[in-house]
Design an enzyme around this catalytic site. Structure first.
Site, PDB file in Angstrom:
ATOM      1  N   CYS A 175     -46.944  -5.544  -3.416  1.00  0.00           N
ATOM      2  CA  CYS A 175     -45.809  -4.231  -3.016  1.00  0.00           C
ATOM      3  C   CYS A 175     -47.035  -3.088  -3.292  1.00  0.00           C
ATOM      4  O   CYS A 175     -46.989  -1.403  -2.917  1.00  0.00           O
ATOM      5  CB  CYS A 175     -45.053  -4.609  -1.905  1.00  0.00           C
ATOM      6  SG  CYS A 175     -45.157  -5.844  -1.283  1.00  0.00           S
ATOM      7  N   ASN A 222     -47.286  -5.181   7.028  1.00  0.00           N
ATOM      8  CA  ASN A 222     -46.927  -5.188   6.158  1.00  0.00           C
ATOM      9  C   ASN A 222     -48.705  -5.557   5.786  1.00  0.00           C
ATOM     10  O   ASN A 222     -48.825  -6.324   5.270  1.00  0.00           O
ATOM     11  CB  ASN A 222     -45.898  -5.555   5.671  1.00  0.00           C
ATOM     12  CG  ASN A 222     -45.316  -5.812   4.184  1.00  0.00           C
ATOM     13  OD1 ASN A 222     -46.470  -5.269   3.419  1.00  0.00           O
ATOM     14  ND2 ASN A 222     -44.426  -6.121   3.433  1.00  0.00           N
ATOM     15  N   HIS A 257     -44.625   2.647   1.103  1.00  0.00           N
ATOM     16  CA  HIS A 257     -45.131   0.707   1.408  1.00  0.00           C
ATOM     17  C   HIS A 257     -44.488   0.847   2.309  1.00  0.00           C
ATOM     18  O   HIS A 257     -43.132   0.552   2.865  1.00  0.00           O
ATOM     19  CB  HIS A 257     -44.780   0.814   0.535  1.00  0.00           C
ATOM     20  CG  HIS A 257     -44.663  -1.530   0.842  1.00  0.00           C
ATOM     21  ND1 HIS A 257     -46.483  -1.542   1.042  1.00  0.00           N
ATOM     22  CD2 HIS A 257     -43.523  -2.217   0.322  1.00  0.00           C
ATOM     23  CE1 HIS A 257     -46.088  -2.574   1.472  1.00  0.00           C
ATOM     24  NE2 HIS A 257     -44.586  -3.474   1.240  1.00  0.00           N
TER      25      HIS A 257
END
Ligand code: UT7
Length: 349
Positions: free
Chosen positions: A114, A306, A276
């Protein structure tokens, strides 16, 4: 020393839209559960046998390069961030170099999940500041959908992730006070397995021996991929969602404040925070904790889920394209995820 500016941004998401309702047809989940816990309404999935992490990266790169006004032959260095590479090795960097017909330039792969984009941005920043390179292409791309467990067993992970790519071209800044002010990188491997995909891997550690005892085949190790592993479907990502959530809501504000304090700035100075896109609830927590207004935080997880390393550049592209970032505006990028690793970057547009 010249600062580093983002000279062009691009993004690419595959056409195939998969709604929460679509997922509810193949596993025990619901639109209500997913929206309430994550904010996600839909995500994009790659087209089988057509999109790969590299091909999506190439599409995003073409747009970034067009926006920066640079040709493939002008790129000095490639950095590719992904946790879902086309091959176990070699990395996607060289595949992109080949696909775009670039010169025999360096190609570096970043495996920081991430926070991969911000880690990669920090690396690129050093090369530009020292004058070693003038045009760096940084691509972050993910194809999660090929590697998720779409049975009810994997629902806590599978409903969250989506596919897509983002890219930026980095160059020396041309205006006074423009560009990356600082980057801040952190890690804590104590909880490495809490968000991980251990197989296929060369591990034989105690943690997994107890948790998932996949018997080795053959006389010498043989833990890489065993029939038993495949039979047990032990080839999917693992996540302790609550543990990740609890750590994320501490580390996001911490690393954002670290960046601001390093530059004698405060949250009020931020034009746009691009966190993020892990979970809308995490972004909202960070927003309230730092007392940021709604218009100071950009979220698009509702549309894409995501997308790990790609989420920050995809959001950055949309925010820039939508006129939410103006010349001289202070942009903060922040990420937290598997590793754990977390990072922030502060830049003046
Ligand atoms: O970018 C990488 C970083 N990742 C993250 O930041 C993720 C952070 N964590 C999260 O976003 C949340 O923990 C999740 C969204 C993953 C999960 O939400 P949660 O509120 O922590 O749920 P939970 O895992 O504690 O599960 C609660 C219940 C369980 O049922 P029981 O045991 O209470 O009966 C789960 O089995 O919800 C169930 N559940 C689901 N139900 C419907 C888990 N996933 C699903 C699902 N649909 N998809």
């Amino acid at each position: 020393m010249k600062r580093t500016k983002i000279a062009g941004i691009g993004m690419y998401v595959p056409e195939q839209v998969v709604t929460n309702g679509d997922l509810a047809k193949v596993m025990d989940t619901s639109d209500e559960w997913i929206q309430e816990r994550t904010g996600i309404r839909e995500r994009r999935y790659a087209r089988r046998f057509e999109d790969t992490t590299t091909t999506m990266g190439v599409e995003a790169a073409k747009i970034a390069m067009q926006n920066a006004g640079v040709e493939p032959r002008e790129i000095d260095f490639i950095i590719f961030a992904t946790l879902s590479p086309d091959y176990y090795f070699p990395g996607c960097g060289v595949l992109l170099q080949r696909a775009m017909g670039m010169k025999e330039i360096g190609a570096l792969d970043v495996r920081n999940q991430c926070s991969g984009f911000i880690y990669a941005l920090s690396v690129a920043d050093q090369f530009i500041k020292t004058g070693m390179y003038k045009n760096i292409l940084l691509v972050a791309s993910e194809t999660h959908s090929y590697g998720l467990d779409f049975t009810t067993r994997g629902r806590n992970v599978s409903v969250i992730f989506g596919d897509g790519a983002g890219a930026v071209v980095l160059q020396p800044a041309t205006r006074e006070n423009q560009g990356i002010l600082s980057t801040h990188l952190h890690s804590d491997g104590d909880s490495a397995e809490l968000l991980s995909m251990p197989n296929p891997g060369f591990h034989a550690g105690k943690f997994w021996k107890e948790k998932r005892p996949a018997a080795p085949k053959g006389p010498y190790g043989g833990l890489f991929i065993t029939e038993e592993l495949l039979e047990k479907e032990d080839v999917y990502p693992y996540m302790d969602g609550q543990a990740v959530f609890k750590k994320a809501v501490i580390k996001f504000p911490e690393v954002i404040m670290e960046a601001l304090q390093a530059n004698n700035l405060t949250p009020v100075d931020i034009q746009l925070l691009i966190p993020h896109q892990a979970n809308l609830r995490i972004s909202q927590f960070v927003q309230h904790y730092l007392r940021l207004r709604e218009d100071q935080v950009y979220n698009n997880i509702q549309k894409y889920g995501n997308t790990t390393a790609a989420s920050v550049p995809i959001a950055l592209y949309e925010a820039w394209h939508g006129g939410k970032i103006t010349d001289g505006g202070l942009v903060c990028l922040a990420a937290f995820g598997s590793g754990f690793t977390w990072a922030s970057a502060l830049l003046r547009w």
